[in-house]
Scaffold this motif. Structure first.
Motif, PDB file in Angstrom:
ATOM      1  N   HIS A  52      -4.765 -16.927  16.250  1.00  0.00           N
ATOM      2  CA  HIS A  52      -3.717 -16.416  17.132  1.00  0.00           C
ATOM      3  C   HIS A  52      -3.292 -17.482  18.134  1.00  0.00           C
ATOM      4  CE1 HIS A  52      -2.813 -12.258  16.328  1.00  0.00           C
ATOM      5  NE2 HIS A  52      -4.067 -12.077  15.973  1.00  0.00           N
ATOM      6  N   GLU A  54      -9.702 -15.920  12.133  1.00  0.00           N
ATOM      7  CA  GLU A  54      -9.880 -15.960  13.590  1.00  0.00           C
ATOM      8  C   GLU A  54     -11.331 -16.260  13.965  1.00  0.00           C
ATOM      9  OE1 GLU A  54      -8.027 -12.764  15.723  1.00  0.00           O
ATOM     10  OE2 GLU A  54      -6.835 -12.239  13.970  1.00  0.00           O
ATOM     11  N   THR A 105      -4.549 -10.169   5.192  1.00  0.00           N
ATOM     12  CA  THR A 105      -4.248  -9.769   3.819  1.00  0.00           C
ATOM     13  C   THR A 105      -4.052 -11.007   2.935  1.00  0.00           C
ATOM     14  OG1 THR A 105      -3.143  -7.837   4.722  1.00  0.00           O
ATOM     15  CG2 THR A 105      -2.704  -8.354   2.425  1.00  0.00           C
ATOM     16  N   ARG A 109      -7.341 -12.393   2.192  1.00  0.00           N
ATOM     17  CA  ARG A 109      -8.061 -11.577   1.201  1.00  0.00           C
ATOM     18  C   ARG A 109      -7.568 -11.863  -0.210  1.00  0.00           C
ATOM     19  NH1 ARG A 109      -7.940  -7.432   5.083  1.00  0.00           N
ATOM     20  NH2 ARG A 109      -6.185  -6.380   4.099  1.00  0.00           N
ATOM     21  N   GLY A 132      -0.673  -7.831  12.643  1.00  0.00           N
ATOM     22  CA  GLY A 132      -0.155  -6.924  11.623  1.00  0.00           C
ATOM     23  C   GLY A 132       0.791  -7.592  10.643  1.00  0.00           C
ATOM     24  N   ALA A 133       0.975  -8.913  10.771  1.00  0.00           N
ATOM     25  CA  ALA A 133       1.918  -9.607   9.893  1.00  0.00           C
ATOM     26  C   ALA A 133       1.333  -9.840   8.500  1.00  0.00           C
ATOM     27  CB  ALA A 133       2.315 -10.943  10.510  1.00  0.00           C
ATOM     28  N   GLY A 134       0.048  -9.549   8.311  1.00  0.00           N
ATOM     29  CA  GLY A 134      -0.529  -9.705   6.983  1.00  0.00           C
ATOM     30  C   GLY A 134      -1.299 -10.998   6.787  1.00  0.00           C
ATOM     31  N   LYS A 135      -1.727 -11.611   7.885  1.00  0.00           N
ATOM     32  CA  LYS A 135      -2.480 -12.870   7.772  1.00  0.00           C
ATOM     33  C   LYS A 135      -3.830 -12.634   7.100  1.00  0.00           C
ATOM     34  CE  LYS A 135      -2.467 -13.449  12.235  1.00  0.00           C
ATOM     35  NZ  LYS A 135      -1.810 -12.195  12.641  1.00  0.00           N
ATOM     36  N   VAL A 187       3.351  -4.939   2.910  1.00  0.00           N
ATOM     37  CA  VAL A 187       2.696  -5.817   3.875  1.00  0.00           C
ATOM     38  C   VAL A 187       3.186  -7.255   3.690  1.00  0.00           C
ATOM     39  CG1 VAL A 187       0.495  -6.710   4.690  1.00  0.00           C
ATOM     40  CG2 VAL A 187       0.689  -4.314   4.018  1.00  0.00           C
ATOM     41  N   TYR A 229       0.884  -1.170   0.000  1.00  0.00           N
ATOM     42  CA  TYR A 229       0.000   0.000   0.000  1.00  0.00           C
ATOM     43  C   TYR A 229       0.917   1.213   0.000  1.00  0.00           C
ATOM     44  CZ  TYR A 229      -3.445  -3.378   1.649  1.00  0.00           C
ATOM     45  OH  TYR A 229      -4.261  -4.449   1.770  1.00  0.00           O
ATOM     46  N   PRO A 274       2.369 -12.790  14.209  1.00  0.00           N
ATOM     47  CA  PRO A 274       2.025 -11.663  15.075  1.00  0.00           C
ATOM     48  C   PRO A 274       0.994 -10.745  14.432  1.00  0.00           C
ATOM     49  CG  PRO A 274       4.201 -11.363  14.106  1.00  0.00           C
ATOM     50  CD  PRO A 274       3.754 -12.737  13.748  1.00  0.00           C
TER      51      PRO A 274
HETATM   52  N1  LIG Z   1      -5.770  -0.641   2.995  1.00  0.00           N
HETATM   53  C1  LIG Z   1      -4.611  -0.597   3.671  1.00  0.00           C
HETATM   54  N2  LIG Z   1      -3.792   0.451   3.556  1.00  0.00           N
HETATM   55  C2  LIG Z   1      -2.628   0.507   4.232  1.00  0.00           C
HETATM   56  N3  LIG Z   1      -2.191  -0.455   5.059  1.00  0.00           N
HETATM   57  C3  LIG Z   1      -2.973  -1.535   5.214  1.00  0.00           C
HETATM   58  C4  LIG Z   1      -4.220  -1.675   4.547  1.00  0.00           C
HETATM   59  N4  LIG Z   1      -4.761  -2.850   4.905  1.00  0.00           N
HETATM   60  C5  LIG Z   1      -3.898  -3.418   5.765  1.00  0.00           C
HETATM   61  N5  LIG Z   1      -2.820  -2.636   5.949  1.00  0.00           N
HETATM   62  C6  LIG Z   1      -1.660  -2.949   6.791  1.00  0.00           C
HETATM   63  O1  LIG Z   1      -1.266  -4.242   6.503  1.00  0.00           O
HETATM   64  C7  LIG Z   1      -0.752  -4.862   7.651  1.00  0.00           C
HETATM   65  C8  LIG Z   1      -1.295  -6.252   7.772  1.00  0.00           C
HETATM   66  O2  LIG Z   1      -2.663  -6.216   8.032  1.00  0.00           O
HETATM   67  P1  LIG Z   1      -3.495  -7.537   8.295  1.00  0.00           P
HETATM   68  O3  LIG Z   1      -4.880  -7.133   8.654  1.00  0.00           O
HETATM   69  O4  LIG Z   1      -3.337  -8.448   7.135  1.00  0.00           O
HETATM   70  O5  LIG Z   1      -2.747  -8.141   9.554  1.00  0.00           O
HETATM   71  P2  LIG Z   1      -3.103  -9.438  10.389  1.00  0.00           P
HETATM   72  O6  LIG Z   1      -1.915 -10.314  10.348  1.00  0.00           O
HETATM   73  O7  LIG Z   1      -4.394 -10.017   9.965  1.00  0.00           O
HETATM   74  O8  LIG Z   1      -3.239  -8.824  11.842  1.00  0.00           O
HETATM   75  P3  LIG Z   1      -4.214  -9.252  13.037  1.00  0.00           P
HETATM   76  O9  LIG Z   1      -3.626 -10.465  13.633  1.00  0.00           O
HETATM   77  O10 LIG Z   1      -4.155  -8.092  13.956  1.00  0.00           O
HETATM   78  O11 LIG Z   1      -5.565  -9.461  12.442  1.00  0.00           O
HETATM   79  C9  LIG Z   1      -1.088  -3.973   8.832  1.00  0.00           C
HETATM   80  O12 LIG Z   1       0.101  -3.371   9.272  1.00  0.00           O
HETATM   81  C10 LIG Z   1      -2.011  -2.948   8.257  1.00  0.00           C
HETATM   82  O13 LIG Z   1      -1.771  -1.700   8.846  1.00  0.00           O
END
Ligand SMILES: Nc1ncnc2c1ncn2[C@@H]1O[C@H](COP(=O)(O)OP(=O)(O)OP(=O)(O)O)[C@@H](O)[C@H]1O
Ligand SMILES: [Mg+2]
Lengths: 272, 251
Positions: free
Chosen positions: B202, B169, B47, B50, B42-45, B21, B16, B40
């Protein structure tokens, strides 16, 4: 320890507590009226409750020999019709536009700014335009109500729909819904209780616009009557009319709340 | 490992702006596997999920689903259950499960009538019985416990017979007892429906208990002055000996 914020009146105590200020207002008014009438029996500014009752009875039963109508009934019918038409127009507009703007980001980009622009125009300021464009008849009064509240309602609904959890829209798509089905089966039903709520909040402004339009150009209606008898300082008619308008407003609000609770049980906490 | 690769990621990046990510994610997910994704916050799981869902396209690299490039929209061959907001609050339990059947058969009205409706209702009821919600079909989601809502979300997704079930989750908000029941349920559904499951969690114990494979996402490189500069990737990829049809062997 008892704290002010922890004291919760029971159901009966709440009714009593709520009735108390209203009773005090009435008693205060009756006293003030009695005092003024002791000074000057012909006082018109604070008519006694009896005089108001008599005037209200006259307005509500006496058939006018010229028009063949009862003033209160004719006024109420005229005002309620205008109000109903104006609200219906605004509701329909807000429903369609709110759904479109809420569901389709492209539509929001195109129409959002225009609607915001219209929403900041004070509706009373466009009343002369409406009178010029639509004439002095019913259309202009109905249009004023609609123009007055539709932009607010549209923006409220669009924001509400746009704020529905993104997960729901994703989920609907994975269940095979196209854009149209997301709109009519996910967004629309969830927006209906909000529509009723925003309509309830718009009723106050709608009354203001109705009475303003009636005061300026009309020959029947609650607002027309109040501004007509003002010339004779007829407080004994004005005050019962104001009370009657409040009653109508409370009744409409209660009706809308009932409809929402009946039709959308899932939207009201205890969905039994 | 069972079956051929159903989902393939080739050198996938998600960026982004200048926030990276995910970077250099290359992996294949076999049909019939149960992939647990940990890492952890914010690791992008999410994402990663998606990407597989088709809700998001990679900024570099490509994703293939069943041998073809991933369609850019979420379709009914991929079911999903989120931690929250997975069910429609305005529909009854039965209505929530019927939704998918109605969308497929009536793209214009989204409603079924007559015998088609009866058949769909029977199918939806059978699905509800399978997740243990047969008794609650006329309730609204607000009247269900958290565990029941997630059961409903599973039933709602599975009635479409998706090839992949994506879970983000799904049991994160449930108490340990209910969680155990849900583990049994999801294992049974996975076997009965021959599903491929990708589940973000988690809870490491949950990942090792349920998965046939555990993927851990994390950053390999870290810039303390610009944490957004490097993305996460699959740092650990642990195959387990759990099979859809057999008893589980600890790894
Ligand atoms: N549309 C976006 N624009 C900018 N950054 C984004 C966007 N979507 C997600 N991010 C960033 O991508 C990173 C990963 O997000 P993600 O939701 O995939 O994490 P996660 O591993 O599922 O975390 P959690 O365990 O907290 O759910 C985060 O740091 C978030 O800030
Ligand atoms: Mg996440």
């Amino acid at each position: 320890m008892t704290r002010l914020i922890t004291i919760r009146p029971g159901p009966r105590a709440r009714v009593l507590a709520g009735a108390l200020p209203i009773a005090l207002l009435l008693i205060g008014y009756a006293l003030a009226a009695a005092l003024r009438h002791a000074d000057n029996p012909a006082d018109k500014v604070l008519p006694t409750l009896g005089a108001m009752g008599a005037a209200a009875w006259r307005m509500g039963t006496h058939v006018d020999p010229v028009s063949g109508q009862i003033a209160l009934v004719a006024d109420t019918l005229a005002s309620v019709m205008r109000m109903g038409a104006g609200l219906a127009l605004a509701t329909l507009t807000a429903l369609v536009l709110g759904l479109l703007l809420g569901v389709v980001p492209l539509a929001r980009a195109v129409f959002g700014p225009v609607i915001t622009l219209i929403a900041v125009i004070p509706p009373i300021a466009v009343l002369p335009i409406l009178f010029i464009a639509l004439g002095l008849g019913e259309a202009a009064k109905i249009a004023l109500i609609a123009v007055g509240i539709a932009p607010y309602m549209t923006r409220d609904l669009a924001a509400y729909v746009a704020a529905l959890p993104a997960e729901q829209v994703i989920k609907a798509q994975t269940l095979g819904a196209n854009s149209w089905l997301v709109a009519i089966r996910v967004a629309l039903p969830q927006m209906l209780p909000r529509l009723i709520e925003t309509l309830r909040f718009s009723m106050g402004p709608a009354w203001v616009f109705l009475i303003a339009a009636e005061a300026i150009a009309s020959d029947v209606g609650l607002g027309y009557r109040i501004f007509l008898v003002r010339r004779y300082l007829a407080m004994d008619i004005i005050l019962p009319y104001v009370a009657w308008i409040s009653l109508l407003a409370i009744g409409a609000d209660a009706l809308l709340r009932l409809i929402s609770a009946r039709a959308f049980p899932w939207a009201h906490g205890d969905a039994r | 490992m069972t079956g051929a690769a159903l989902i393939e990621l080739h050198n996938v990046w998600v960026e982004y702006g200048d926030t990276v990510v995910l970077e250099r994610v290359s992996l294949a997910i076999a049909a019939g596997s149960f992939v647990a994704v940990v890492g952890p916050s914010g690791a992008g799981k999410s994402t990663f999920l998606r990407l597989i869902l088709g809700q998001e396209a990679p900024s570099r690299g490509h994703v293939r689903f069943a041998g073809a490039p991933m369609a850019a929209t979420c379709g009914p061959d991929r079911g999903v259950v989120f931690q929250r907001y997975s069910v429609f609050p305005h529909l009854t339990v039965l209505g929530n499960v019927l939704f998918g059947l109605e969308c497929a058969a009536a793209p214009l009205l989204g409603r079924l009538f007559g015998t088609a409706r009866t058949a769909a209702r029977d199918e939806a009821r059978a699905m509800l019985d399978a997740v243990g919600l047969g008794h609650a079909q006329d309730r609204y989601p607000a009247q269900l416990s958290g565990g029941m809502q997630q059961r409903l979300a599973l039933a709602q997704a599975l009635v479409k017979h998706p090839r992949v079930l994506l879970l983000d989750e799904p049991f994160g908000a449930l108490d340990p007892g209910i969680r155990g029941d849900m583990h049994d349920l999801v294992t049974r559904l996975w076997r009965d429906h021959g599903l491929t499951i990708v589940m973000v969690t988690h809870d490491i114990a949950e990942a090792f208990k349920l998965g046939t494979r555990v993927l851990a996402f994390d950053k390999r490189r870290h810039d303390p002055h610009a944490p957004q500069r490097y993305g996460a990737t699959a740092t650990y990829d642990v195959p387990l000996l759990r099979k859809p049809d057999g008893a589980k062997a600890a790894s």
